[in-house]
Design an enzyme around this catalytic site. Structure first.
Site, PDB file in Angstrom:
ATOM      1  N   CYS A   9       0.866  -1.172   0.000  1.00  0.00           N
ATOM      2  CA  CYS A   9       0.000   0.000   0.000  1.00  0.00           C
ATOM      3  C   CYS A   9       0.902   1.221   0.000  1.00  0.00           C
ATOM      4  O   CYS A   9       2.114   1.094  -0.116  1.00  0.00           O
ATOM      5  CB  CYS A   9      -1.010  -0.014   1.151  1.00  0.00           C
ATOM      6  SG  CYS A   9      -0.312   0.147   2.781  1.00  0.00           S
ATOM      7  N   CYS A  82      -4.551   1.126  -3.834  1.00  0.00           N
ATOM      8  CA  CYS A  82      -3.873   2.420  -3.910  1.00  0.00           C
ATOM      9  C   CYS A  82      -3.742   2.919  -5.338  1.00  0.00           C
ATOM     10  O   CYS A  82      -3.057   3.890  -5.609  1.00  0.00           O
ATOM     11  CB  CYS A  82      -2.522   2.378  -3.217  1.00  0.00           C
ATOM     12  SG  CYS A  82      -1.505   0.942  -3.567  1.00  0.00           S
ATOM     13  N   CYS A  86       0.570   2.550  -6.638  1.00  0.00           N
ATOM     14  CA  CYS A  86       1.216   1.271  -6.334  1.00  0.00           C
ATOM     15  C   CYS A  86       1.894   0.790  -7.611  1.00  0.00           C
ATOM     16  O   CYS A  86       1.226   0.593  -8.622  1.00  0.00           O
ATOM     17  CB  CYS A  86       0.200   0.225  -5.872  1.00  0.00           C
ATOM     18  SG  CYS A  86      -0.123   0.282  -4.118  1.00  0.00           S
TER      19      CYS A  86
END
Length: 128
Positions: A9, A82, A86
């Site tokens: 994350c 995310c 990410c």
């Protein structure tokens, strides 16, 4: 041979930390679980520590770390909703768990996200 799983994350402070913990809890010796963040906060959210302590797991033993610190190949890489922040990582399997960041949720909401992570980790482990 151990299955290697990475949970990613942004801050590596909440969701990915709990997922790493659940992979260790549910997978035991058969799993090497790690977590990292694309922009790590450097600390574990105290609410995550508290939520996992309710289940008897001490998250204080974990550290918030950067993806730059993670090496090797993985059997699965799971991102935690995310989006574009990410990065793509080489892996045999990739999943995105579009889970809300529980940081601003009330206690019941926080626990609901924690419990959903636990269920998803169990399902992931069963399918590897």
């Amino acid at each position: 041979m151990k299955k290697r799983i990475l949970f990613v994350c942004i801050e590596n402070a909440n969701r990915s930390q709990m997922a790493e913990a659940f992979a260790r809890i549910h997978g035991g010796e058969a799993v090497e679980a790690l977590s990292a963040g694309s922009a790590p906060s450097g600390r574990i959210n105290p609410r995550a520590v508290e939520a996992m302590a309710e289940l008897g797991y001490d998250l204080r033993a974990h550290a918030s770390k950067s993806l730059d610190e993670v090496e090797g190949e993985f059997d699965a890489v799971v991102t935690m909703g995310c989006g574009d922040r990410c990065p793509w990582l080489p892996t045999r399997r990739r999943e995105d768990w579009n889970l809300p960041d529980p940081r601003h949720l009330d206690d019941a909401g926080y626990r609901a996200v924690r419990d959903e992570i636990s269920a998803r980790v169990r399902s992931l482990l069963a399918s590897l």
